[in-house]
Design an enzyme around this catalytic site. Sequence first.
Site, PDB file in Angstrom:
ATOM      1  N   GLY A 157       4.705   5.339  -2.253  1.00 36.60           N
ATOM      2  CA  GLY A 157       4.057   5.042  -3.523  1.00 36.60           C
ATOM      3  C   GLY A 157       2.719   5.748  -3.599  1.00 36.60           C
ATOM      4  O   GLY A 157       2.463   6.721  -2.881  1.00 36.60           O
ATOM      5  N   ARG A 158       1.828   5.212  -4.431  1.00 36.43           N
ATOM      6  CA  ARG A 158       0.560   5.904  -4.651  1.00 36.43           C
ATOM      7  C   ARG A 158      -0.317   5.933  -3.403  1.00 36.43           C
ATOM      8  O   ARG A 158      -0.971   6.936  -3.121  1.00 36.43           O
ATOM      9  CB  ARG A 158      -0.178   5.253  -5.827  1.00 36.43           C
ATOM     10  CG  ARG A 158       0.447   5.610  -7.174  1.00 36.43           C
ATOM     11  CD  ARG A 158      -0.272   4.982  -8.329  1.00 36.43           C
ATOM     12  NE  ARG A 158       0.028   3.562  -8.457  1.00 36.43           N
ATOM     13  CZ  ARG A 158      -0.322   2.817  -9.504  1.00 36.43           C
ATOM     14  NH1 ARG A 158      -1.003   3.360 -10.501  1.00 36.43           N
ATOM     15  NH2 ARG A 158      -0.010   1.547  -9.561  1.00 36.43           N
ATOM     16  N   ILE A 159      -0.316   4.848  -2.630  1.00 37.16           N
ATOM     17  CA  ILE A 159      -1.116   4.840  -1.406  1.00 37.16           C
ATOM     18  C   ILE A 159      -0.509   5.782  -0.374  1.00 37.16           C
ATOM     19  O   ILE A 159      -1.218   6.575   0.260  1.00 37.16           O
ATOM     20  CB  ILE A 159      -1.251   3.412  -0.850  1.00 37.16           C
ATOM     21  CG1 ILE A 159      -2.043   2.531  -1.828  1.00 37.16           C
ATOM     22  CG2 ILE A 159      -1.931   3.422   0.516  1.00 37.16           C
ATOM     23  CD1 ILE A 159      -2.097   1.066  -1.445  1.00 37.16           C
ATOM     24  N   ALA A 239      -0.277  -2.378   5.279  1.00 35.38           N
ATOM     25  CA  ALA A 239       0.469  -2.893   4.129  1.00 35.38           C
ATOM     26  C   ALA A 239       0.612  -4.412   4.192  1.00 35.38           C
ATOM     27  O   ALA A 239      -0.193  -5.146   3.612  1.00 35.38           O
ATOM     28  CB  ALA A 239       1.835  -2.208   4.053  1.00 35.38           C
ATOM     29  N   ARG A 240       1.616  -4.902   4.921  1.00 37.01           N
ATOM     30  CA  ARG A 240       1.857  -6.330   5.057  1.00 37.01           C
ATOM     31  C   ARG A 240       2.328  -6.627   6.471  1.00 37.01           C
ATOM     32  O   ARG A 240       3.129  -5.893   7.042  1.00 37.01           O
ATOM     33  CB  ARG A 240       2.902  -6.816   4.038  1.00 37.01           C
ATOM     34  CG  ARG A 240       2.369  -6.967   2.610  1.00 37.01           C
ATOM     35  CD  ARG A 240       1.370  -8.098   2.535  1.00 37.01           C
ATOM     36  NE  ARG A 240       0.860  -8.359   1.195  1.00 37.01           N
ATOM     37  CZ  ARG A 240      -0.251  -7.849   0.701  1.00 37.01           C
ATOM     38  NH1 ARG A 240      -0.961  -7.011   1.445  1.00 37.01           N
ATOM     39  NH2 ARG A 240      -0.668  -8.158  -0.508  1.00 37.01           N
ATOM     40  N   GLU A 269      -1.842 -14.342   9.614  1.00 36.24           N
ATOM     41  CA  GLU A 269      -3.276 -14.247   9.322  1.00 36.24           C
ATOM     42  C   GLU A 269      -3.837 -15.634   9.044  1.00 36.24           C
ATOM     43  O   GLU A 269      -3.174 -16.449   8.396  1.00 36.24           O
ATOM     44  CB  GLU A 269      -3.498 -13.335   8.112  1.00 36.24           C
ATOM     45  CG  GLU A 269      -3.152 -11.884   8.401  1.00 36.24           C
ATOM     46  CD  GLU A 269      -3.441 -10.975   7.214  1.00 36.24           C
ATOM     47  OE1 GLU A 269      -4.121 -11.420   6.266  1.00 36.24           O
ATOM     48  OE2 GLU A 269      -2.979  -9.830   7.239  1.00 36.24           O
ATOM     49  N   HIS A 287      -7.726  -7.292   7.828  1.00 30.74           N
ATOM     50  CA  HIS A 287      -7.216  -7.136   6.459  1.00 30.74           C
ATOM     51  C   HIS A 287      -8.332  -6.632   5.528  1.00 30.74           C
ATOM     52  O   HIS A 287      -8.710  -7.278   4.551  1.00 30.74           O
ATOM     53  CB  HIS A 287      -6.644  -8.452   5.937  1.00 30.74           C
ATOM     54  CG  HIS A 287      -5.636  -8.254   4.841  1.00 30.74           C
ATOM     55  ND1 HIS A 287      -4.549  -9.086   4.668  1.00 30.74           N
ATOM     56  CD2 HIS A 287      -5.539  -7.316   3.865  1.00 30.74           C
ATOM     57  CE1 HIS A 287      -3.840  -8.673   3.623  1.00 30.74           C
ATOM     58  NE2 HIS A 287      -4.436  -7.604   3.114  1.00 30.74           N
TER      59      HIS A 287
END
Length: 321
Positions: A157-159, A239-240, A269, A287
């Site tokens: 994607g954009r990132i 990301a996650r 987290e 994060h």
Amino acid sequence: MNKAKVLVLGGLRDEALTDLKNICQVDIGPVGHRPEDDREWVLDHIAEYDGVIVAKMAFDREMIDAAKNLKIISTYGVGFDHVDVEYAKEKGIVVSNCPKSVLRPTAELAWTMIMASARRLHYYDHALREGVFLNADEYDNQGYSIEGKTLGIVGMGRIGQQVARFAKAFGMTIIYHNRHQVDDQIATELDAKYVDLDTLAKEADFVSLHTPATAETYHLVNSDFLKKMKDTAFLINVARGSLIDGDALIAALKNGSIAGAALDVFENEPHPRPELVEMDNVIMTPHVGSATHIARFNLSKEAANNVLSFFKDGQAINQIN
């Protein structure tokens, strides 16, 4: 005409909320030491509000059912896995996110982690703090050059595309895996080659994750994936946390299946696994993908503008459902 009531949950910059305050009644929710207490407060009060801007608190079925008058949920960030988007849609609630403000700073952090991993900054820093001035002439104390190495991007994607631009400027070979291949124009600009996930795992010297958290991406990086990686390769995740099987990663790091990892996000987290804390081949940050002064101002503005556009024009700028 009564103003719409908007509840802000999270550390938004107050100076970015001026325009929203001009057309809405804006209240700042609690930020206590116990998240469960904050949630109880919101459950007790959310029925009063027409809109909410939320950072991390879960807007699940219980919360949405309590939000009798809610019309829009604006997430303070690009991620929206803490919101039950489909149930919100069933209830006629719009959900929006903030993809623009986090793009550059998150890509910058991913690139910082690639460079820091390659040059073993954590290892060197830790040694110096322990009073050891390492001999850089010894092979085992040397890092890796990145020119000519292969970067594998999972999620273009954009990132992911911005990370690819950084990598191209530094002379890396770029391969990627995505649900769909990017447009030919973008692939040509980035000199990026589409490959399947197995090929990416086998060929990449650095694997950088940039996919959302979904049922399909849960533990995308598992023991099978890690076994395919080179023993000189590094895993980067901004990301996650749920993209990585934590047990499998710890095993791979301990047995030398991969060279190291750099992690900004974690499954549990704010509690990274204790095993990771002890490892010199692991870089960890709390994060902080969007944690720059200007990015957080822009992020606050973007989250507010989603709500502002909804109540002014009937359409959230970044609606996702």
